[in-house]
Design an enzyme around this catalytic site. Sequence first.
Site, PDB file in Angstrom:
ATOM      1  N   ASP A  12      36.076 -20.738  31.395  1.00  0.00           N
ATOM      2  CA  ASP A  12      36.725 -19.731  32.618  1.00  0.00           C
ATOM      3  C   ASP A  12      36.138 -19.648  34.264  1.00  0.00           C
ATOM      4  OD1 ASP A  12      38.390 -19.549  30.261  1.00  0.00           O
ATOM      5  OD2 ASP A  12      37.294 -17.934  29.939  1.00  0.00           O
ATOM      6  N   GLY A  39      41.564 -23.494  28.012  1.00  0.00           N
ATOM      7  CA  GLY A  39      42.988 -23.163  29.043  1.00  0.00           C
ATOM      8  C   GLY A  39      42.439 -23.499  30.695  1.00  0.00           C
TER       9      GLY A  39
HETATM   10  N1  LIG Z   1      40.506 -15.619  42.601  1.00  0.00           N
HETATM   11  C1  LIG Z   1      40.432 -16.698  42.175  1.00  0.00           C
HETATM   12  N2  LIG Z   1      41.065 -17.490  41.322  1.00  0.00           N
HETATM   13  C2  LIG Z   1      40.529 -18.657  40.808  1.00  0.00           C
HETATM   14  C3  LIG Z   1      39.846 -19.699  41.394  1.00  0.00           C
HETATM   15  N3  LIG Z   1      38.985 -20.229  40.898  1.00  0.00           N
HETATM   16  C4  LIG Z   1      40.059 -20.911  39.931  1.00  0.00           C
HETATM   17  N4  LIG Z   1      40.700 -19.722  39.897  1.00  0.00           N
HETATM   18  C5  LIG Z   1      41.821 -19.220  38.604  1.00  0.00           C
HETATM   19  O1  LIG Z   1      40.669 -18.088  37.662  1.00  0.00           O
HETATM   20  C6  LIG Z   1      40.878 -18.575  36.331  1.00  0.00           C
HETATM   21  C7  LIG Z   1      40.048 -19.410  36.331  1.00  0.00           C
HETATM   22  O2  LIG Z   1      40.687 -19.385  34.542  1.00  0.00           O
HETATM   23  P1  LIG Z   1      40.242 -21.220  33.167  1.00  0.00           P
HETATM   24  O3  LIG Z   1      41.809 -21.727  33.970  1.00  0.00           O
HETATM   25  O4  LIG Z   1      40.724 -20.514  32.226  1.00  0.00           O
HETATM   26  O5  LIG Z   1      38.926 -21.731  33.875  1.00  0.00           O
HETATM   27  P2  LIG Z   1      38.494 -22.805  33.239  1.00  0.00           P
HETATM   28  O6  LIG Z   1      37.225 -23.217  33.438  1.00  0.00           O
HETATM   29  O7  LIG Z   1      39.174 -24.338  33.395  1.00  0.00           O
HETATM   30  O8  LIG Z   1      38.674 -22.880  31.359  1.00  0.00           O
HETATM   31  P3  LIG Z   1      37.526 -22.931  30.289  1.00  0.00           P
HETATM   32  O9  LIG Z   1      37.672 -24.404  30.054  1.00  0.00           O
HETATM   33  O10 LIG Z   1      38.508 -22.338  29.506  1.00  0.00           O
HETATM   34  O11 LIG Z   1      36.896 -22.568  30.197  1.00  0.00           O
HETATM   35  C8  LIG Z   1      42.460 -19.173  36.175  1.00  0.00           C
HETATM   36  O12 LIG Z   1      42.676 -17.916  36.350  1.00  0.00           O
HETATM   37  C9  LIG Z   1      42.475 -19.947  38.063  1.00  0.00           C
HETATM   38  O13 LIG Z   1      43.425 -19.752  38.620  1.00  0.00           O
HETATM   39  C10 LIG Z   1      39.302 -18.553  42.558  1.00  0.00           C
HETATM   40  O14 LIG Z   1      38.684 -19.161  43.436  1.00  0.00           O
HETATM   41  N5  LIG Z   1      39.629 -16.836  43.337  1.00  0.00           N
HETATM   42  O1  LIG Z   2      35.849 -22.609  19.825  1.00  0.00           O
HETATM   43  P1  LIG Z   2      36.986 -21.333  19.295  1.00  0.00           P
HETATM   44  O2  LIG Z   2      36.323 -21.107  17.889  1.00  0.00           O
HETATM   45  O3  LIG Z   2      37.874 -21.187  19.906  1.00  0.00           O
HETATM   46  O4  LIG Z   2      35.958 -19.571  20.217  1.00  0.00           O
HETATM   47  C1  LIG Z   2      34.546 -20.129  20.062  1.00  0.00           C
HETATM   48  C2  LIG Z   2      33.800 -19.138  20.852  1.00  0.00           C
HETATM   49  O5  LIG Z   2      34.277 -19.219  22.048  1.00  0.00           O
HETATM   50  C3  LIG Z   2      35.025 -18.512  22.884  1.00  0.00           C
HETATM   51  N1  LIG Z   2      36.171 -19.797  23.597  1.00  0.00           N
HETATM   52  C4  LIG Z   2      36.780 -21.215  23.605  1.00  0.00           C
HETATM   53  N2  LIG Z   2      37.341 -21.452  24.573  1.00  0.00           N
HETATM   54  C5  LIG Z   2      37.139 -21.072  25.409  1.00  0.00           C
HETATM   55  C6  LIG Z   2      37.495 -21.371  26.708  1.00  0.00           C
HETATM   56  O6  LIG Z   2      37.365 -21.752  26.627  1.00  0.00           O
HETATM   57  N3  LIG Z   2      37.261 -20.066  27.672  1.00  0.00           N
HETATM   58  C7  LIG Z   2      35.906 -19.556  26.870  1.00  0.00           C
HETATM   59  N4  LIG Z   2      35.967 -18.906  26.199  1.00  0.00           N
HETATM   60  C8  LIG Z   2      35.537 -19.982  25.008  1.00  0.00           C
HETATM   61  C9  LIG Z   2      36.299 -17.558  22.527  1.00  0.00           C
HETATM   62  O7  LIG Z   2      36.412 -16.238  22.953  1.00  0.00           O
HETATM   63  C10 LIG Z   2      35.121 -17.869  21.031  1.00  0.00           C
HETATM   64  O8  LIG Z   2      34.181 -16.696  21.606  1.00  0.00           O
HETATM   65  N1  LIG Z   3      40.233 -20.198  27.492  1.00  0.00           N
HETATM   66  C1  LIG Z   3      40.653 -19.281  26.796  1.00  0.00           C
HETATM   67  C2  LIG Z   3      40.138 -18.204  26.044  1.00  0.00           C
HETATM   68  C3  LIG Z   3      40.448 -18.028  25.364  1.00  0.00           C
HETATM   69  O1  LIG Z   3      42.218 -17.569  26.497  1.00  0.00           O
HETATM   70  O2  LIG Z   3      40.174 -16.868  24.928  1.00  0.00           O
HETATM   71  C4  LIG Z   3      40.023 -18.319  28.850  1.00  0.00           C
HETATM   72  O3  LIG Z   3      41.199 -19.323  29.450  1.00  0.00           O
HETATM   73  O4  LIG Z   3      39.841 -17.469  28.478  1.00  0.00           O
HETATM   74 MG   LIG Z   4      39.942 -20.933  30.444  1.00  0.00          MG
END
Ligand SMILES: Nc1nc2c(ncn2[C@@H]2O[C@H](COP(=O)(O)OP(=O)(O)OP(=O)(O)O)[C@@H](O)[C@H]2O)c(=O)[nH]1
Ligand SMILES: O=P(O)(O)OC[C@H]1O[C@@H](n2cnc3c(O)ncnc32)[C@H](O)[C@@H]1O
Ligand SMILES: N[C@@H](CC(=O)O)C(=O)O
Ligand SMILES: [Mg+2]
Length: 422
Positions: A12, A39
């Site tokens: 994230d 996500g």
């Molecule tokens: N305020 C702020 N929000 C940001 C910035 N960059 C990204 N975001 C937000 O931060 C959050 C990042 O979470 P994700 O979208 O889950 O990140 P991800 O790395 O793509 O996710 P995973 O593959 O699930 O780990 C989202 O809600 C983005 O819209 C930033 O520079 N500032």
């Molecule tokens: O891979 P699963 O079994 O769903 O979860 C294991 C572990 O990893 C964390 N996690 C899985 N996907 C994400 C994601 O996209 N962003 C952040 N953390 C993730 C999950 O919360 C479990 O702790």
């Molecule tokens: N991928 C996820 C993990 C979750 O939703 O629990 C996130 O964006 O945080």
């Molecule tokens: Mg995410």
Amino acid sequence: MVDVILGLQWGDEGKGKIVDYFASQYDIVARFQGGPNAGHTLYVGPSKQKIVLHQIPSGVFHQGAINLIGNGVVLDPVTLSKECATVSGFGVDLRKNLFISERTHLILPTHRALDKAAELQKGEAKIGSTLKGIGPAYMDKTGRNGLRVGDLLHKSFTTSYIKLRLKHQKLLDTYHFNEDITAWEEEFFEAIELLRGLNIVNGEYFINEQMARGKKVLAEGAQGSMLDIDFGTFPFVTSSSTTSAGVCSGLGVAPQRIREVIGVSKAYCTRVGSGPFPTELHDETGEELRRIGSEFGATTGRPRRCGWMDLVALRYACMINGVTQVVMTKADVLDAFPTLQVCTAYKIDNAATDKVPFQMTRVPVEPVYQSIRGWNTDSTACTTADSLPEEMRSYIGFINEQLGTPVKYVSNGPGREQIVHL
Ligand SMILES: Nc1nc2c(ncn2[C@@H]2O[C@H](COP(=O)(O)OP(=O)(O)OP(=O)(O)O)[C@@H](O)[C@H]2O)c(=O)[nH]1
Ligand SMILES: O=P(O)(O)OC[C@H]1O[C@@H](n2cnc3c(O)ncnc32)[C@H](O)[C@@H]1O
Ligand SMILES: N[C@@H](CC(=O)O)C(=O)O
Ligand SMILES: [Mg+2]
């Protein structure tokens, strides 16, 4: 040539936004691991509508870019069909620009049930899985039982499906887990019809032939390095290789093809699910980070745990990935904090170390902090390095120095244009 974007923390970090930002410079955007646990949040179109992608690569809103779901991904056809509907609603023609490797393993309804059953059995020691069936699907892959996207094209698919479901059912019985999956199965069989109509290709030939024609590839990671099956905080990890090594096995590209490894890190730290998190804040500051940073899971909606930047973990992640440049996201979330803390070492058994230990659950790991003055001003409208608050530049300078890897971009808001090249 392949450049990689991956997460350096516990996921994230904002990889989705960063991939979307860079995608216009590439011909192909390819996911190499993970599945619907991810996500990836983007803001698209003139109305800047929020979209969360789980399996479709984040280059999908760029005209002309080809998006590939690689063999290292585990794919849930039901989630995919919902995502396809959302993305098609923006006028994207997925039959033209989405390709799926025939070697990609499928997540079956019983994988989701098994995920739930395993977590229930673990009780207090649960991983905090997203319950999307990720672990069980990868177990079937390494256990050599799984079904792959290419299998959908053969007459024997239903027979193989029934055989595997029976195996899963026996396992579910040992867990005394009983859930009616009839509705999930109906959705699954509808969704595989849609999947059969998409471009199912031999991913490794596809990507290598494209590269031979001079096409540029951006490999998109999901989750983060500290959730990697080998190098993360095991057993509180996901089940895939989230690091740059996963690019080769998850797409079928050779290591010497990889050019830049762009590591994404938040300006602070978050983690969702269970497991060690040395810099976690259990106080009002942690709550403030969550509130200002909207730190709630993009997939499950769960509150993310928040804490200060952890340079021990970040240095480790840069090392195992061979990171060539860092993108620091969510710097704007720190706008409101007069003083920041950065963890530069861990204290374990009263001895300081700058290394990530074998495990962090049995022995308490105490962060050693350095205080840094915050900028305490709104940074969200800054567009150039010179216009960034001076204290933010010092914060970045300190991290640069500590990492030995350059921070090349800072993201100061969720919007596509809110990013500053340093
Ligand atoms: N305020 C702020 N929000 C940001 C910035 N960059 C990204 N975001 C937000 O931060 C959050 C990042 O979470 P994700 O979208 O889950 O990140 P991800 O790395 O793509 O996710 P995973 O593959 O699930 O780990 C989202 O809600 C983005 O819209 C930033 O520079 N500032
Ligand atoms: O891979 P699963 O079994 O769903 O979860 C294991 C572990 O990893 C964390 N996690 C899985 N996907 C994400 C994601 O996209 N962003 C952040 N953390 C993730 C999950 O919360 C479990 O702790
Ligand atoms: N991928 C996820 C993990 C979750 O939703 O629990 C996130 O964006 O945080
Ligand atoms: Mg995410």
